[in-house]
Enzyme design. Structure first.
Site, PDB file in Angstrom:
ATOM      1  N   ASP A   1       0.837  -0.963   0.025  1.00 15.38           N
ATOM      2  CA  ASP A   1      -0.095   0.090   0.097  1.00 15.38           C
ATOM      3  C   ASP A   1       0.934   1.125   0.129  1.00 15.38           C
ATOM      4  OD1 ASP A   1      -2.157   1.699  -0.123  1.00 15.38           O
ATOM      5  OD2 ASP A   1      -2.939   0.594   1.548  1.00 15.38           O
TER       6      ASP A   1
HETATM    7  C1  BGC Z   1      -4.873   3.262   0.097  1.00 18.07           C
HETATM    8  C2  BGC Z   1      -4.972   2.386  -1.181  1.00 18.07           C
HETATM    9  C3  BGC Z   1      -4.969   2.833  -2.614  1.00 18.07           C
HETATM   10  C4  BGC Z   1      -3.722   3.722  -2.562  1.00 18.07           C
HETATM   11  C5  BGC Z   1      -3.228   4.273  -3.760  1.00 18.07           C
HETATM   12  C6  BGC Z   1      -3.674   4.033  -0.339  1.00 18.07           C
HETATM   13  O1  BGC Z   1      -3.676   5.308   0.679  1.00 18.07           O
HETATM   14  O2  BGC Z   1      -4.841   2.547   1.239  1.00 18.07           O
HETATM   15  O3  BGC Z   1      -6.218   1.603  -1.052  1.00 18.07           O
HETATM   16  O4  BGC Z   1      -5.317   2.099  -3.592  1.00 18.07           O
HETATM   17  O5  BGC Z   1      -3.498   4.596  -1.673  1.00 18.07           O
HETATM   18  O6  BGC Z   1      -4.189   5.485  -4.070  1.00 18.07           O
END
Ligand code: BGC
Length: 753
Positions: A286
C-alpha cells in the site's frame, strides 16, 4: 570503451528482439518473462519493483521528485499510479520506451466505483445483492478506464468491516464473508472481463491483505489483533474467492496483524496467498507501507523494512522508495538472494506480457477509443439502474387516516417541497474515491433536484429550500424551509454526510447525522406534512430520531453520476426498491462492533426486557437499529412450504431444500431470499446464524415461485482449532428469511457420518 558499449548494445537489442519476436506463440508467458529477466541488470530489476505516483492526487505522504522522467528513462520505474487519460499515459510510456530494455510501464489507478461514469459506492452496490449488476458496473468501469490508458485498478477492496466508525467501510461489501466472497469474485470478473489482454480488461488488485477492516476502534491504519480462527473464517474468505476468480494482483495493507505489519507479513503473503492459494500474480504494497514499518516499530530503518517486505512476498513498492534505496545493497550483502528479486520481477513482467504491453506499449493509449468509451450513453443508463437497485427502503408508513403508505409518491402530486443541503448538490453524490478524469467536468452528475424534476409534469409544483448545511449549528434557514413545506402536499428531505466524510482516513467517533439536519426534520414534521427522508452517506449512520419519527426513509448512500434519476425512479415507483443491508446499523456507537453472526455466549440475551446477568447492555438494546439483510419493498412477499429432501445428510451427499415465495402485493418486485444456518454444537463455538445462500427473485403480483437451494458439506464446514476445514456431524438449524432477524421459515437436519 566504445567497443564494449557497442557490443553490449548489440547483445541487448538482439536479446530483446529474440524475446519479443521469436514468433513465440508457443513460448509461454512465463518463459518470456524469464528471458527478459535474464537481460536485466539488478538496478533494472529493482526498477520494475518500483511504483511512482504521478504529480497529483496523493493519498499519502508524497515524495517530491522532479526527476521521474529521468528515472523512467533509466529503467528505474516499473509502474505509475494516478496518471489518467491517454495523453498523459502516452507521455510517460514514451519515456519508458527510451529506456535500454524498453519495458513498458503499468498504469494503476483507484477505479473503485466507476471511472467517468460513477457508480454507487461499493457498500451501496453491495445492497443490491445482485451479482450480475455488480459485475456489470465493474465491467463498465474497466471499459472506460482502459480506454483512458489505465491497465490496473486498485480494486476491489474486499475487507470485511464491522465497524462503521471506520471510514473505509464505504469501499467494501459489508460485514459478511459469504456475501463478501460472492461480491469479491463478481468484481474481479467484472474488471478483468474476458481476460487480461483484451483491450477493455484491467487487472484487478484485491486489497487490503489482510484484516485491515478490523482496525481497533475503527481508527484508520490502526492495529488489528485477532485470532487465527477469526482471520480464516471471516476476514480471509473474500480474498480467497477473489484469488480463485483469477485476480491478477493483490495489495497488502497498512495495519499490523497481531504485531506483524501486513506488508512484512510472511504468513499472509508467502505462506497463505502465494503458498496455500497458489496465487501467481504479484503483490504491491500500500502507499508507502514498506517505509511505514519503521513507524510500526517492527524494523529499524529502510534497509530492514525492504528486507522484511521482500522476504514476506511484497513484489512492488508503492511510493516508499525503500526498494529503490536499499535492495541493491541487500543483494550485495547477501541478505536478499537474487532468486527473490527475480521471482518478484517475473511476476510483474508476466502481467505486462498478459496485458499485451510488450506487443504494443501504447495499446491503451488510443484517444479515439477514449472519446468513444467515455461518451457511451449506455453507461449512464446502466449506472442509473444499478443505483436504483442500491437504494434501501428502511421505512414506509401510512400517514394518519390514509390507507396507503407514503411511498411511492404519485407523479400527479400537486406540490412537492424538496428540502435539504443535498438536494441540489452535484459532486457530493459521487462519494469518496471518484476519479477526476482530465477534460471531464467533475459536475457530470444528475442532481437529486434534476432527477425529481425530470419525473414531474407541468402540473406539479416543485419547491425548494436548503434548510441548513450538512455541518454546523446554523438554523437560520429553518423558517424558510418550514414555509416551503407548508405550501406542499409532501416533503422530501435530503440529508446526510458530505462525500468526504467517509473514505480513507475518514474515521469518526460520532456517526450521528451531522449538524442540525435532524433538527430540521423535527420542524418539518411539526408542520404535519408527510416527510420522506433521503439519507446520503458512505457508512451506516446513527439517526434514531429520524428512524423513530419520519414516516418514510430511503437510505440512498452515495449513488454516483445518476443519483438524481435513480432516487426519482424509486421515489415515484418506476423502480420498486429491492436492496437489503449488507451491514448492521447500530443504535449508537456503544454497540460497535455489531454483527449478526455472533456467538451465543454462555449467558445469551434474547430480549431487551430481561437483562438479568446476561450478555446485554444495561442502558441499550442488544439489537441493531436495522439488521443485516433488512430492506423493504413496495410489495409484500410471503414465504411458505419449506421442504427438505431429507432430515439427515451424509457428508458425501447433499440436501435439497425448497420453499415457495409469493408476491402478495400489488407491484412487481424483487425479493432477496436469504438462507441461514446454525451449527448447534461445534468443537469451536459456532455463530447463532450464518448466511449460506441467497437469491434475488423477481415476481409479478400474485405470482408464486418455488425456490431451491442445495446444501453441501462445504456449506456446513468451518475451521476447527487446527485450522482444518471440517464439517462436524450433528444438528443444524436451517432458517429462511427476508433478513437475518426476519426469519420466515425454519427446520433442522442432522449431518451424519
Ligand atoms: C490506499 C489504497 C490505494 C492507494 C493508492 C492508499 O492510501 O490505502 O487503497 O489503492 O492509496 O491510491
Amino acid at each position: 570503451m566504445r567497443i564494449k558499449y557497442l557490443s553490449h548494445f548489440v547483445i541487448t537489442v538482439f536479446g530483446i528482439f529474440a524475446v519479443l519476436f521469436s514468433t513465440a506463440q508457443n513460448r509461454s508467458i512465463s518463459q518470456k518473462a524469464d528471458s527478459v529477466c535474464k537481460l536485466m541488470t539488478l538496478e533494472e530489476k529493482i526498477g520494475q519493483m518500483n511504483q511512482y505516483n504521478d504529480d497529483w492526487n496523493a493519498t499519502g505522504p508524497l515524495t517530491l521528485d522532479n526527476d521521474k522522467a529521468g528515472q523512467i528513462q533509466l529503467g528505474q520505474v516499473g509502474s505509475m499510479l494516478n496518471c489518467v487519460g491517454t495523453a498523459r499515459t502516452r507521455k510517460w510510456q514514451e519515456i519508458a520506451m527510451r529506456s535500454r530494455l524498453k519495458i513498458p510501464l503499468l498504469f494503476g489507478q483507484d477505479v473503485v466505483h466507476g471511472f467517468k461514469t460513477t457508480f454507487p459506492i461499493p457498500l451501496a452496490e453491495a445492497c443490491s445483492w445482485d451479482m450480475d449488476a455488480i459485475r456489470l458496473s465493474a465491467r463498465i468501469a474497466a471499459t472506460e478506464a482502459s480506454a483512458a490508458g489505465i491497465h490496473w485498478t486498485f480494486a476491489p477492496m474486499v475487507d470485511i468491516a464491522r465497524d462503521p466508525r471506520w471510514g473505509r467501510v464505504m469501499e467494501g461489501a459489508g460485514e459478511d464473508p459469504f456475501l463478501g466472497s460472492a461480491i469479491a469474485a463478481a468484481r474481479v470478473k467484472g474488471f478483468q472481463g474476458e481476460g487480461l489482454g483484451k483491450l477493455n480488461a484491467v487487472m484487478a488488485c484485491v486489497k487490503h491483505f489482510a484484516a485491515y477492516g478490523a482496525a481497533i476502534g475503527g481508527r484508520d491504519y490502526n492495529s488489528v489483533d485477532m485470532s487465527n480462527r477469526l482471520l480464516w473464517e471471516v476476514y480471509l474468505p473474500p480474498f480467497k474467492a477473489a484469488a480463485a476468480a483469477g485476480a491478477a494482483t493483490f495489495m497488502n495493507s497498512f495495519n499490523d496483524l497481531n504485531g506483524v505489519p501486513a506488508t512484512g507479513n510472511r504468513y499472509l503473503q508467502r505462506d497463505i496467498l502465494k503458498g496455500k492459494w497458489g496465487f501467481k500474480g504479484f503483490v504491491v504494497s500500500d502507499w508507502g507501507s514498506i517505509g511505514e514499518m519503521i513507524n510500526h516499530g517492527n524494523v529499524k530503518n529502510e534497509y530492514e523494512a525492504a528486507l522484511s517486505a521482500i522476504t514476506a512476498g511484497c513484489d512492488m513498492d508503492m511510493e516508499s522508495r525503500n526498494y529503490k534505496h536499499t535492495l541493491v545493497q541487500l543483494v550485495k550483502d547477501k541478505k536478499v538472494p537474487m532468486a527473490l528479486i527475480d521471482e518478484a520481477v517475473k511476476r510483474i513482467l508476466q502481467k505486462k506480457f498478459e496485458m499485451g504491453l510488450f506487443d504494443d506499449p501504447y495499446r491503451f493509449c488510443d484517444a479515439a477509443r477514449e472519446t468513444k468509451e467515455l461518451n457511451d450513453p449506455a453507461h449512464a443508463t446502466i449506472a442509473r439502474q444499478i443505483a436504483a437497485k442500491s437504494i434501501v427502503l428502511l421505512k414506509n408508513e401510512n400517514m394518519p387516516g390514509q390507507t396507503n403508505p407514503i411511498l411511492p409518491l404519485s407523479k400527479q402530486t400537486h406540490s412537492i417541497a424538496f428540502i435539504g443541503p443535498l438536494v441540489k448538490a452535484l459532486k457530493q453524490n459521487k462519494g469518496f474515491w471518484d476519479v477526476e478524469v482530465p477534460g471531464v467536468d467533475s459536475n457530470f452528475i444528475v442532481s437529486q433536484w434534476e432527477g425529481v424534476k425530470n419525473k414531474l409534469g407541468a402540473d406539479t409544483k416543485l419547491l425548494y429550500a436548503k434548510g441548513c448545511d450538512i455541518e454546523g449549528d446554523n438554523k437560520d434557514g429553518f423558517a424558510e424551509a418550514v414555509a416551503v413545506a407548508q405550501q406542499a402536499d409532501v416533503v422530501i428531505l435530503s440529508i446526510g454526510e458530505r462525500r468526504d466524510m467517509s473514505g480513507e482516513a475518514k474515521s469518526r467517533s460520532n456517526i450521528n447525522i451531522p449538524g442540525v439536519q435532524e433538527d430540521l426534520l423535527k420542524v418539518l414534521l411539526a408542520t404535519g406534512k408527510p416527510v420522506v427522508v433521503l439519507i446520503n452517506a458512505g457508512r451506516p449512520l446513527v439517526f434514531n430520531y429520524t428512524a423513530d419519527h419520519a414516516p418514510a426513509i430511503m437510505y440512498t448512500w452515495w449513488l454516483g453520476s445518476e443519483a438524481g434519476n435513480a432516487i426519482a425512479d424509486v421515489l415515484f415507483g418506476d423502480v420498486n426498491p429491492s436492496a437489503k443491508l449488507p451491514i448492521s446499523f447500530p443504535r449508537n456507537e456503544g454497540q460497535i462492533p455489531i454483527y449478526y453472526s455472533h456467538f451465543n455466549t454462555g449467558r445469551p440475551a434474547t430480549s431487551d426486557t430481561n437483562r438479568n446477568y446476561n450478555s446485554s447492555y444495561n442502558d441499550l438494546s442488544i439489537f441493531p437499529k436495522y439488521e443485516f439483510g433488512f430492506g423493504l419493498s413496495y410489495t409484500k412477499f410471503e414465504y411458505s412450504h419449506l421442504q427438505l429432501s431429507s432430515k439427515k445428510m451424509k457428508a458425501s451427499d447433499q440436501l435439497e431444500l425448497s420453499f415457495e415465495l409469493t408476491n402478495t402485493g400489488k407491484m412487481v418486485g424483487d425479493e432477496v431470499v436469504q438462507l441461514y444456518l446454525r451449527d448447534r454444537v461445534g468443537s469451536i463455538c459456532r455463530p447463532v446464524s450464518e448466511l449460506k445462500g441467497f437469491d434475488k427473485i423477481k415476481l409479478n403480483p400474485g405470482e408464486t415461485r418455488t425456490i431451491r437451494f442445495t446444501l453441501t458439506k462445504e456449506l456446513l464446514s468451518f475451521y476447527n482449532d487446527q485450522l482444518n476445514w471440517v464439517a462436524e456431524p450433528g444438528e443444524f438449524e436451517l432458517m429462511i428469511g427476508a433478513s437475518s432477524r426476519d426469519i420466515r421459515l425454519k427446520d433442522q437436519f442432522e449431518l451424519i457420518k
